[in-house]
Scaffold this motif. Structure first.
Motif, PDB file in Angstrom:
ATOM      1  N   PHE A 518     -32.146   6.702  -5.128  1.00 54.93           N
ATOM      2  CA  PHE A 518     -32.349   5.260  -5.205  1.00 54.93           C
ATOM      3  C   PHE A 518     -31.027   4.553  -5.499  1.00 54.93           C
ATOM      4  CE2 PHE A 518     -37.059   5.611  -6.690  1.00 54.93           C
ATOM      5  CZ  PHE A 518     -37.374   6.112  -5.450  1.00 54.93           C
ATOM      6  N   ARG A 522     -29.075   1.903  -3.291  1.00 58.73           N
ATOM      7  CA  ARG A 522     -28.870   0.583  -3.846  1.00 58.73           C
ATOM      8  C   ARG A 522     -27.473   0.055  -3.509  1.00 58.73           C
ATOM      9  NH1 ARG A 522     -27.212  -0.513  -8.917  1.00 58.73           N
ATOM     10  NH2 ARG A 522     -27.399  -2.703  -9.498  1.00 58.73           N
ATOM     11  N   HIS A 543     -39.105  -0.569   0.770  1.00 55.34           N
ATOM     12  CA  HIS A 543     -38.877   0.526  -0.156  1.00 55.34           C
ATOM     13  C   HIS A 543     -40.212   1.034  -0.708  1.00 55.34           C
ATOM     14  CE1 HIS A 543     -37.293   2.676  -3.646  1.00 55.34           C
ATOM     15  NE2 HIS A 543     -36.102   2.608  -3.095  1.00 55.34           N
ATOM     16  N   SER A 544     -41.132   0.115  -0.992  1.00 53.68           N
ATOM     17  CA  SER A 544     -42.436   0.492  -1.538  1.00 53.68           C
ATOM     18  C   SER A 544     -43.275   1.207  -0.489  1.00 53.68           C
ATOM     19  CB  SER A 544     -43.198  -0.753  -2.007  1.00 53.68           C
ATOM     20  OG  SER A 544     -42.375  -1.533  -2.826  1.00 53.68           O
ATOM     21  N   SER A 590     -42.790   6.127  -9.878  1.00 60.46           N
ATOM     22  CA  SER A 590     -41.728   5.874  -8.906  1.00 60.46           C
ATOM     23  C   SER A 590     -41.309   4.403  -8.963  1.00 60.46           C
ATOM     24  CB  SER A 590     -42.173   6.302  -7.511  1.00 60.46           C
ATOM     25  OG  SER A 590     -42.429   5.199  -6.693  1.00 60.46           O
ATOM     26  N   SER A 591     -42.255   3.503  -9.218  1.00 59.75           N
ATOM     27  CA  SER A 591     -41.891   2.091  -9.365  1.00 59.75           C
ATOM     28  C   SER A 591     -41.027   1.890 -10.592  1.00 59.75           C
ATOM     29  CB  SER A 591     -43.146   1.230  -9.499  1.00 59.75           C
ATOM     30  OG  SER A 591     -43.959   1.384  -8.379  1.00 59.75           O
ATOM     31  N   THR A 594     -37.632   3.210  -9.825  1.00 62.20           N
ATOM     32  CA  THR A 594     -36.992   2.278  -8.895  1.00 62.20           C
ATOM     33  C   THR A 594     -36.456   1.066  -9.644  1.00 62.20           C
ATOM     34  OG1 THR A 594     -38.556   2.943  -7.203  1.00 62.20           O
ATOM     35  CG2 THR A 594     -37.346   0.925  -6.810  1.00 62.20           C
ATOM     36  N   SER A 597     -33.424   1.945 -11.454  1.00 63.92           N
ATOM     37  CA  SER A 597     -32.261   2.075 -10.568  1.00 63.92           C
ATOM     38  C   SER A 597     -31.681   0.708 -10.228  1.00 63.92           C
ATOM     39  CB  SER A 597     -32.639   2.820  -9.291  1.00 63.92           C
ATOM     40  OG  SER A 597     -33.348   1.962  -8.412  1.00 63.92           O
ATOM     41  N   ARG A 735     -42.407  -2.997  -9.408  1.00 69.76           N
ATOM     42  CA  ARG A 735     -41.791  -3.370  -8.130  1.00 69.76           C
ATOM     43  C   ARG A 735     -41.331  -4.831  -8.181  1.00 69.76           C
ATOM     44  NH1 ARG A 735     -40.672   1.012  -4.674  1.00 69.76           N
ATOM     45  NH2 ARG A 735     -41.982   2.622  -5.554  1.00 69.76           N
TER      46      ARG A 735
END
Lengths: 751, 751
Positions: A518, A522, A543-544, A590-591, A594, A597, A735
């Motif tokens: 990620f 970015r 990305h989602s 994962s959100s 993310t 990140s 998100r």
């Protein structure tokens, strides 16, 4: 300062570029597109879409390659210069602060993104405690068709000057003015007609050169341009960049062999000039390249300039042959101009100053060394700065060239009609800013292209997904064998709780492994959005979307490995809820990663933070200490613990069957002091209890159902479906936070 | 090939080095140490210690500075050359394999250590599937007083040739011979009389330049040399390297401002030449430096050569002025020699070959470009290789210069008597290998110096320790408030178990934060031990000693924060055992992470592995599933779980007080189905039980003591003191494994 663009006396005798002959795009050569040029006086220009369509018709759609770039102006070179970028008295200073000192591995890598830290401070001693002048009264100009090079030692202010011209310094801090064709440059317009190439090559490693440029074309060229036109533009660019031989090769990274460093640099430049900008800024485009690669990069820049652009770059140590490609040079020393002029004027300048350049010596090497020597001497470079000022024979504003210039709007329109600036759509608005739109494509196109690119790149790195799947399978296998066929006893209950807590934590920890990927992505995102390649929201959505298929796969692998092996309850329905909750946990995790990140720029710091926060989430999830026993002042943390919701969800899925019994008859004395009593005595005790309580309890009577366990664990505040929905909602929440972190975090300007 | 060492026609007209005049050490100037030179015929040389002592007496101990280096030979320059390194027909090929492709963040960084991957493979297309010839029949020679530069494009074999000469290629793979003064070079002797400077600057960031060199002196100069002599050597070296102005500045890193890149490179060179080696190998010493810094580095190398050393380096893109400092050049193309000779012979060579170098053009740039062009052409560089072979006018072995050479042993002795090679101690053995010892210092001196250096470096980075302490204090605070004053009830028991499990895991996880620091240090270690600066065992011991004070501090902080707040048992005695166990856990954890830093080379991979292994350790510790319930096939993992031992230790410390009661009277029904029954009924039940069991149980009777809890948790196999000792033993075990990982992992040779 005389124009020196046509002074070719320094050209080395031989060129070769990957052993293919150089095809120059001669601006003097007329083309059959005269009918397309608009009338500069009434502003009646066709839109870019129309223009390009007519050009396409003229060329015939069956010969699409190598044509787009060759739409040249029909006027001879001696007519008024379309573009002159002038900058006057640029001054920029910063307040110096004591730097926070952090250990190496925890440092933010802001420098990768170009808006680097104060350069002078790095090399100078800290004599001045308050204000540091990074740029001190710098003036000059750059014209299309030419390369302006900014030279100087590290810390002389090269990058700062490029940043100042590229409008990467916050407005209040920078004094002085920058004009294009005599008109002040609006930030929004500059963003559309210019490109800024960063020092780092931030590209997707598993896309080919052609794909990389094609994706860039899809982002930055308007939808009105047909796919075949975009392909033609990419092919023309590949030739212009000398990348024909590498077109089908992937970019590569440390783990995958790809193109060479010089080719990668040229691809980077290509992605930024896909829309054929009018002004191109480059920060040290040759750094890290060997002499041949560096020469080829500057050769490409010369060709770009000759196609009608202004090229402005900083360069550290130009080789002899590179100097031959430069048209104007500005030498900086501690933020001051010590020389400004053509390479050929360098020897007479220094001879007149009293330090003639010895024959056979590289003139820029000599000049840089002399400047360095002067910087160390008591008088400093003051004499040289003064000498340079007095040496400017003509005050800029009386430059006779200036008189014949087109107005900015007309110049842009003329340039567009010659095929430049493919990104915007022209209209007849009198404000030059609005002749070009902010984004080339609508939202949904961006999402589709971003998703496609991401999938392509991911699919070529199957080992990354393999590692995550391997980690999940190994942990699943260990848990399955460790908690194999748990029984329905008091100890079995405790072990189920442990299994669920450990499993849910593992899922979150596995998500942390995606952090480096990620972060890498970015940087590409930052580079691309800095000049409006696409909307931030498109990126967040794409990305989602892209992450979901892999989450489904990982969730299924984990659920299938453990559910039946451990002997969890609920049959098919139970399995699907278990699977769904794991998926929700993966999604939330994962959100969360993310989002991190987007906030944390360094891998090690990010990883440490994720691990620590997840540990606290686990601590407050209700497993270690049940909700009713958590001190009031920590209850809020219990409710923001991401682990709580999936943990309670699977707990209820396991224990909410009221017909299922976990403690039966004498098992009730397990885990109590009476456990050690012989079974016969326990049965006797049961009888006594029965009579005392007035309830008949035999060895087979169920004394603890799942509901009792949930009560004991304090899992009473939410239904299992609510737990699932809340987990999913956390995913969306992070998100959205990620989106805001991108909005706030990508201000690419100096203060 | 004629000697060209005295051809100064290329010298640029001006030198400046940090604005201080260059002080050359003129070899021709006689000194008053003639009486010290030994007789080369009978081998009767005094030992180095004796020699140095006499020199010291002559100079007087009160004038220690700048003298050590100036002990020059008394013979005029025209006498027999002391050293000639010849290499003949060097050929080296490797079997090519498909590269394993790993994602970027998980790759091992072997390349940092100099023994880099096959260079030709990187640039060439994979036409040959089996064997790649990296060096093809390379011959040449290098003499003391001269710089031999190896030039060529990336992948031409430059680094491979340097590695071959520096004996960094395994014996079986390399064909051809290398001799010094006509005698074959033994590996052990070469290691002592030479130095190899890697491309990366691997230095401790928080030591000053002077300290860095002084520590290097303490490692590599013999103990017989007095401290003041070592200081004198360091001061002389600082002047020789042109580092006088930077002497008191720290090296620095991304987080701390330090010396410049060029200065850092010179310090790197300095640490490797502190013992004044006879042969100096450098792999791209100028890479990454700007032109001025690069020139100063090569200028320093010239001075080193002129002090009587052979300097052999690879260089990528020498500037005009650097070429003026080189004495001999070898141009490589795909492993073959395409030119070998002096810089001044380059123009006639290429003129004769039919490609005259245009005037004003940098001759090496031209040559490299021409070679690149030929490589791309159908005939390749074959014609040039042949032309170069035919152009060698003299067969090497008939070189008249060779006749007057000293034997290797005599030459080394003579060189030592002139003050070279400060590291060894001479004796009268006829074997030249044994005239110098493997390590300069005994074991305990190395440990002391290493520890001192490590402490100095650590103390200047207090923020690193601050972060660890902060993490421990935050976790301690959260645990203390979360588990504040736990009561003695069945739920309190479960919470105590949770507290201990979480606390012990935290301690191990905190140790993982030190991984990046260990890895960074490991690179320095690899560089230093590659040429026997100290023993690996000294490093392991010093590393263990230095870590202890901080562990004591962290352990105390954690124990003091939590012990009383949570309400743990045992008073002062209990506290000290708790504190001791935490310290043991820190020790074991830090040893474990240290061991991993010796096995895993990449930070992210290391961190992922540590987190995963610690999670499994926790899973198998006995907390999630008690020992008696763990499936037999996983019991082994329970016993190797590092977390098990401190966890069981503190559990016993808490629960082994047999007089303390955790469940009293009616509390016995907590966590059972009877919990919800009213208290009056519970009291009645107790009475019934009492009569059934024949024991009198009242509301205040203790029904569960700590011992019962330990039994339930399966904590019965080890006493609490054994748990403590075993934890400490694990620490030692991993330190020993670390030692072996260093032994195996630091083979710095190509296969």
């Amino acid at each position: 300062m005389a124009r020196v663009g046509t002074d070719y006396s320094f050209k080395p005798p031989r060129f070769f570029l990957d052993n293919q002959p150089l095809t120059f795009f001669d601006r003097r050569q007329p083309m059959e597109v005269e009918s397309l040029s608009c009338n500069p006086n009434n502003g009646a220009c066709p839109t870019l879409g129309e223009l390009l369509k007519r050009v396409g018709d003229a060329n015939g759609d069956d010969t699409p390659t190598h044509q787009v770039l060759e739409m040249e102006d029909s006027e001879p070179r001696s007519l008024p210069l379309p573009f002159v970028l002038s900058f006057t008295n640029l001054t920029y200073s910063v307040k110096t602060r004591r730097k926070m000192s952090f250990p190496t591995c925890f440092r933010w890598k802001n420098n990768r993104l170009g808006a680097s830290a104060d350069p002078v401070e790095q090399s100078e001693n800290n004599n001045y405690s308050n204000t540091k002048i990074l740029l001190n009264d710098i003036s000059g100009e750059a014209r299309d068709g030419e390369i302006l090079a900014v030279l100087g030692a590290s810390g002389s202010g090269k990058s700062t000057l490029i940043d100042a011209l590229a409008n990467r310094i916050a407005k209040g801090s920078l004094k002085g003015s920058t004009t294009l064709n005599g008109e002040p440059l609006e930030s929004r317009l500059l963003k559309v007609i210019s490109a800024y190439v960063m020092q780092d090559d931030l590209l997707f490693p598993m896309l080919t050169v052609e794909e990389t440029l094609m994706f860039s074309a899809e982002f930055r060229l308007p939808r009105s341009l047909s796919k075949s036109k975009k392909k033609a533009r990419v092919q023309a660019l590949i030739d212009q960049l000398g990348l024909r031989n590498a077109a089908k090769t992937v970019i590569g990274d440390e783990g995958h062999r790809g193109v060479s460093g010089g080719e990668r640099r040229r691809v980077s430049i290509g992605t930024d000039i896909i829309h054929d900008p009018i002004i191109l800024f480059l920060d040290e485009p040759t750094s890290g390249l060997d002499s041949t690669s560096a020469f080829m990069v500057v050769k490409v820049l010369q060709r770009i300039a000759q196609s009608g652009s202004i090229v402005i770059m900083s360069i550290h140590q130009p080789s002899y042959r590179i100097i031959g490609l430069l048209d104007r040079m500005i030498f900086l020393s501690r933020g001051q101009t010590v020389y400004s002029g053509s390479p050929s004027s360098l020897p007479p300048f220094f001879a007149e100053f009293g330090h003639p350049i010895p024959e056979n010596e590289n003139r820029t090497e000599f000049a840089l060394d002399l400047i360095r020597e002067l910087e160390g001497s008591p008088g400093g470079t003051k004499a040289l700065v003064e000498f340079n000022k007095s040496n400017r024979n003509l005050p800029r504003n009386d430059d006779p060239d200036r008189q014949g210039l087109l107005s900015l709007k007309d110049a842009i329109s003329a340039s567009i009609s010659r095929g430049k600036l493919v990104s915007g759509t022209t209209n007849n608005d009198s404000n030059p800013t609005s002749t070009v739109s902010t984004f080339a494509n609508p939202f949904w196109v961006e999402v589709a292209v971003l998703s496609r690119r991401s999938v392509t790149n991911t699919r070529r790195m199957p080992e990354l997904f393999g590692i995550r799947l391997g980690a999940i399978l190994v942990t699943g296998f260990i848990l399955a064998t460790m908690f194999y066929h748990l029984d329905n006893s008091p100890k079995g209950i405790q072990e189920r709780l442990g299994f669920f807590a450990f499993a849910m934590s593992t899922i979150f920890y596995t998500c942390a492994d995606a952090l480096p990927v990620f972060l890498q992505e970015r940087y590409v995102f930052m580079r691309e959005t800095a000049y409006n390649a696409y909307r931030r929201s498109s990126y967040v959505l794409s990305h989602s979307i892209v992450v979901i298929p892999s989450l489904i796969f990982l969730s299924f692998a984990f659920a299938a490995t453990t559910f039946w092996a451990v002997g969890l309850d609920g049959g098919a329905k139970g399995f699907f809820f278990f699977f769904g909750t794991i998926m929700a946990a993966f999604w939330a995790g994962s959100s969360f990663v993310t989002f991190l990140s987007g906030v944390v720029s360094h891998v090690m710091l990010g990883y440490t933070v994720v691990v620590a926060i997840l540990a606290y989430f686990l601590l407050f999830s209700g497993f270690f200490i049940t909700r009713d026993r958590i001190p009031v002042y920590w209850l809020w943390f219990h409710y923001i613990s991401l682990v709580k919701y999936p943990y309670e969800g699977v707990l209820q899925n396991e224990f909410d069957d009221s017909t299922k019994c976990f403690v039966r008859g004498v098992q009730m004395f397990d885990n109590t002091p009476l456990e050690v009593v012989p079974t016969a005595m326990k049965v006797k005790l049961l009888k006594t209890l029965s009579s005392s309580l007035g309830v008949n309890i035999t060895s087979t009577t169920c004394v603890t159902t799942g509901a009792d366990i949930l009560m004991q664990q304090g899992v009473t505040d939410l239904s299992k479906w609510n737990c699932l929905w809340i987990t999913i909602a956390w995913g969306f929440f992070f998100r959205i936070l990620f989106y805001f972190s991108l909005l706030l975090g990508s201000k690419n300007k100096r203060r």
